[in-house]
Structures are given as C-alpha cells and as structure tokens.
Design an enzyme around this catalytic site. Structure first.
Site, PDB file in Angstrom:
ATOM      1  N   GLU A  77       1.182  -1.019   0.073  1.00 56.39           N
ATOM      2  CA  GLU A  77      -0.077   0.152  -0.018  1.00 56.39           C
ATOM      3  C   GLU A  77       0.417   1.557   0.058  1.00 56.39           C
ATOM      4  O   GLU A  77       2.122   1.164   0.422  1.00 56.39           O
ATOM      5  CB  GLU A  77      -0.872  -0.040   1.305  1.00 56.39           C
ATOM      6  CG  GLU A  77      -2.443   0.942   1.310  1.00 56.39           C
ATOM      7  CD  GLU A  77      -3.745   0.821   2.204  1.00 56.39           C
ATOM      8  OE1 GLU A  77      -3.916   1.997   3.178  1.00 56.39           O
ATOM      9  OE2 GLU A  77      -3.455  -0.607   1.908  1.00 56.39           O
ATOM     10  N   ASP A 105       0.104   5.715   0.925  1.00 56.62           N
ATOM     11  CA  ASP A 105      -1.176   5.934   1.102  1.00 56.62           C
ATOM     12  C   ASP A 105      -0.754   7.993   1.130  1.00 56.62           C
ATOM     13  O   ASP A 105       0.181   8.111   1.551  1.00 56.62           O
ATOM     14  CB  ASP A 105      -1.350   5.929   2.758  1.00 56.62           C
ATOM     15  CG  ASP A 105      -1.726   4.227   2.820  1.00 56.62           C
ATOM     16  OD1 ASP A 105      -2.423   3.890   1.289  1.00 56.62           O
ATOM     17  OD2 ASP A 105      -1.572   3.455   3.909  1.00 56.62           O
ATOM     18  N   GLU A 146      -3.899  10.273   2.665  1.00 55.18           N
ATOM     19  CA  GLU A 146      -4.723   9.930   3.426  1.00 55.18           C
ATOM     20  C   GLU A 146      -5.312  11.780   4.362  1.00 55.18           C
ATOM     21  O   GLU A 146      -3.931  12.834   4.468  1.00 55.18           O
ATOM     22  CB  GLU A 146      -4.696   9.473   4.743  1.00 55.18           C
ATOM     23  CG  GLU A 146      -4.636   8.335   4.328  1.00 55.18           C
ATOM     24  CD  GLU A 146      -4.765   6.747   5.398  1.00 55.18           C
ATOM     25  OE1 GLU A 146      -5.391   5.976   5.803  1.00 55.18           O
ATOM     26  OE2 GLU A 146      -3.613   6.756   6.727  1.00 55.18           O
ATOM     27  N   TRP A 175     -10.841   7.282  15.083  1.00 58.62           N
ATOM     28  CA  TRP A 175      -9.378   7.423  14.970  1.00 58.62           C
ATOM     29  C   TRP A 175      -8.925   8.708  14.059  1.00 58.62           C
ATOM     30  O   TRP A 175      -7.645   9.498  14.567  1.00 58.62           O
ATOM     31  CB  TRP A 175      -8.747   6.099  14.226  1.00 58.62           C
ATOM     32  CG  TRP A 175      -8.501   6.256  13.961  1.00 58.62           C
ATOM     33  CD1 TRP A 175      -9.473   5.188  12.503  1.00 58.62           C
ATOM     34  CD2 TRP A 175      -8.075   6.485  11.653  1.00 58.62           C
ATOM     35  NE1 TRP A 175      -9.570   5.287  11.095  1.00 58.62           N
ATOM     36  CE2 TRP A 175      -8.509   5.756  10.475  1.00 58.62           C
ATOM     37  CE3 TRP A 175      -6.673   7.131  11.727  1.00 58.62           C
ATOM     38  CZ2 TRP A 175      -8.024   6.670   9.786  1.00 58.62           C
ATOM     39  CZ3 TRP A 175      -6.156   7.686  10.354  1.00 58.62           C
ATOM     40  CH2 TRP A 175      -6.801   7.864   9.262  1.00 58.62           C
ATOM     41  N   ARG A 220       7.042   4.427  20.368  1.00 57.44           N
ATOM     42  CA  ARG A 220       7.559   3.608  19.092  1.00 57.44           C
ATOM     43  C   ARG A 220       8.514   2.891  18.858  1.00 57.44           C
ATOM     44  O   ARG A 220       8.129   1.804  19.152  1.00 57.44           O
ATOM     45  CB  ARG A 220       6.432   4.360  17.818  1.00 57.44           C
ATOM     46  CG  ARG A 220       5.057   4.969  18.223  1.00 57.44           C
ATOM     47  CD  ARG A 220       4.249   4.806  16.837  1.00 57.44           C
ATOM     48  NE  ARG A 220       4.184   3.651  16.223  1.00 57.44           N
ATOM     49  CZ  ARG A 220       3.721   3.915  14.598  1.00 57.44           C
ATOM     50  NH1 ARG A 220       3.941   5.302  14.159  1.00 57.44           N
ATOM     51  NH2 ARG A 220       4.003   3.119  13.432  1.00 57.44           N
TER      52      ARG A 220
END
Length: 333
Positions: free
Chosen positions: A114, A116, A118, A209, A287
């Site tokens: 993918e 993206d 967005e 989200w 993260r």
C-alpha cells in the site's frame, strides 16, 4: 560598463538562466496525459454518493449517514506516476477521511502492499493535515507514517496530489512540491511495496481514529461531505490481473517516468519538511526505541519535532497518568 564587464555580465546571465532551467525541470501532471474518469476508473462503492460530471473529467465523492463512496482504477499497475486534483470537503470535517492511494489488499489479504495519501479531517481554527504511509508485504505492524500541515486551505480550491513509484523509491508530491522521498534499502526487505496495485480514491467515516485519536467524531449535521476529483493521471505499467504480465515495454517506461527529484525540488522538499512536518515515525522514540534501519536522521528535523512534541520526539517519557496508544499516535494528529 566596459566591454569586458558586459561580456562577463552576459555570460553570467546566460549561465544562470540555463542553470535555472535545468534545476527547475520537475515532475508535473502537465507533463503527462490527463484522462477522462471512465477511461481509467470505475465506481467502487456508494454509487448514489458518486457523481460523474457531464464532461467526464470531474467526479464528486460524498459521505452521508447512509454511506461513503469510492472509485478504483480499471487496471493494476506496477510502478508509475499517479495523480489527481482534489478539493476537500469544507467546514467541519472531523472524523472524515479522504484517501488517494495504491493497494492490492483485495488480492493479497495477508501480505498486501500500500502507498497512501490520507486527509484526516479538519476542525475550525486548526491547520489542515495530510498523512502519507506505505506498507509492503503485509507489514501493517510497522507504521511508516508522516504527517504535515498544509500551507493552504485544500477545501477552497483544487490541488494536485501525486505519487511516483519506481522499483527503488517512492516520492509524494503536493502540487509540484515533493514532500517525502522513500528510498528502497536492503534492510527494508519486503517492506517496500513491490507487487502490482490498483489506484483507489475513497471518502469514509473514520471517527474512531482520524481526528485527535477519535476525540472528534463525524457530525452528520454538516453532511453531505463532498470531495471533488479531476485531472486524473494514470501513467504506469498496466498489469494483466490474471497473468500478472505487464503490457508496456520496461525500457520505454523507465525513460518516460521520472526516477528522481531535481536539485531545486530537493531544496523545496527540505524547506517543506522543516516548516510543515508534524510527525515522522523515524523520530518517534516511544514507538521505536531505535529508528528503523532505513531512517536517515536529519538533525534539523529532529530538533524541530522535539520542540513540537518533546514527549514523542524527546526522551520518550510520559507525564504521570498519561497512556500512549500506538494506533492513535500513528493515525491521529
């Protein structure tokens, strides 16, 4: 001015003019054929919320309480340049996601690729945000998101959003400005998108989200939310969906599809990122304790993001009583 000085002036003028032309040559949708909607795309879902204008060049996608909507390219593509002019819904659009992206999720359920663009909804008084991301070979457990403020209101007029995808890099463009370059490295392995994909555009409800981790939901009082699309460019190697064989000559394709950014474009990209980038996975110390191997750390980007969000991009420590949700941090702004 003496003759010698005049000759020097003319030489410098001609040289600078030539240099400007060389440096300013850029990827632009104007360099590629713009196709009618029906020639390259077909409705995907929410048919009653998809309107094709009589000129066949402009399409409206809308979201209301009954459904979102979307369209998809007729063909699969392996590499190329893909572009559309998009005008986003106006006013309060929290929770509304408009996406322009390549994917093969319908063919590879567990190992899809993918790429993206967005748009993550908008609250009055805040900057508009756009997010870019990639997945390769189903690497959805690894987020490679970046988010940026836009320097204009994308609901007031059309702006061009483009994806350049080659076997060695991916470049995202807003208008003629490259905003992100992803270079394929050996360490990425199959995480770099490498299988043929379909191009999609959708509008949908992502209340859980999209805006501030789901804090702000879609308010259907402002529906329908309408996104407009035009100036479609599908310039790549189409792939037979059954035999997975390309129908274009690879040498010719490599000559017509750009493979890099110019020096001037690189300067524009660096300036854009220093002014407008608000999140990058490469600097997210919560993260990833250690940046992913393909990350190239820019000290200026690191310093700006650290000042912007010292928790995420600083030492990674939370304030007492705060919890960090990876999914929300990855997807929200």
């Amino acid at each position: 001015m003496g003759k010698g000085q005049l000759r020097l002036f003319l030489f410098l003028f001609m040289f600078c003019s030539f240099l400007f032309l060389v440096l300013s040559s850029s990827v632009s949708p104007r360099n590629f054929p713009i196709i009618p909607f029906d020639e390259g795309y077909t409705p995907l879902f929410g048919d009653h919320n998809l309107i094709i204008h009589s000129d066949a060049k402009t399409v409206h996608l809308s979201l209301d309480e009954s459904s979102g909507s979307g369209f998809a390219s007729h063909d699969l593509y392996l590499h190329g340049y893909f572009s559309a002019s998009i005008k986003l819904p106006s006013d309060y659009t929290a929770g509304v996601v408009v996406a322009f992206y390549l994917s093969n999720g319908d063919m590879y359920e567990k190992n899809h690729d993918e790429i993206d663009f967005e748009f993550l909804g908008h609250i009055r008084g805040k900057d508009w945000k756009v997010q870019t991301n990639i997945y390769g070979n189903g690497s959805t457990n690894i987020g490679r998101e970046e988010r940026y403020n836009l320097w204009f209101d994308p609901s007031e007029d059309f702006h061009q959003y483009s994806i350049l995808w080659t076997d060695s890099k991916i470049i995202f463009y807003v208008d003629d400005v490259p905003i992100r370059e992803i270079k394929r490295t050996k360490s990425m392995g199959g995480d770099f998108p490498s299988k043929a994909m379909t191009l999609y555009s959708t509008i949908w409800d992502a209340s859980n989200w999209a805006t501030n981790g789901g804090k702000y939901k879609v308010n259907y009082k402002y529906a329908p939310y309408v996104a407009e699309f035009s100036d479609f460019v599908l310039h790549g190697c189409a792939v037979d969906p059954i035999d997975h064989v390309t129908n274009c000559d690879s040498v010719q394709s490599s000559e017509t599809v750009p493979s890099d950014v110019t020096q001037l474009e690189r300067i524009k990209m660096e300036n854009f990122r220093l002014k407008h980038m608000t999140y990058s996975y490469c600097y997210d110390k919560i993260r990833y304790k250690v940046p992913l191997p393909e990350c190239v750390i820019d000290l200026r980007e690191a310093e700006r993001l650290r000042k912007f969000d010292p928790v995420t991009f600083g030492n990674g420590h939370h304030r007492r009583g705060k919890r960090h949700h990876i999914k929300e941090e990855a997807a929200s702004f």
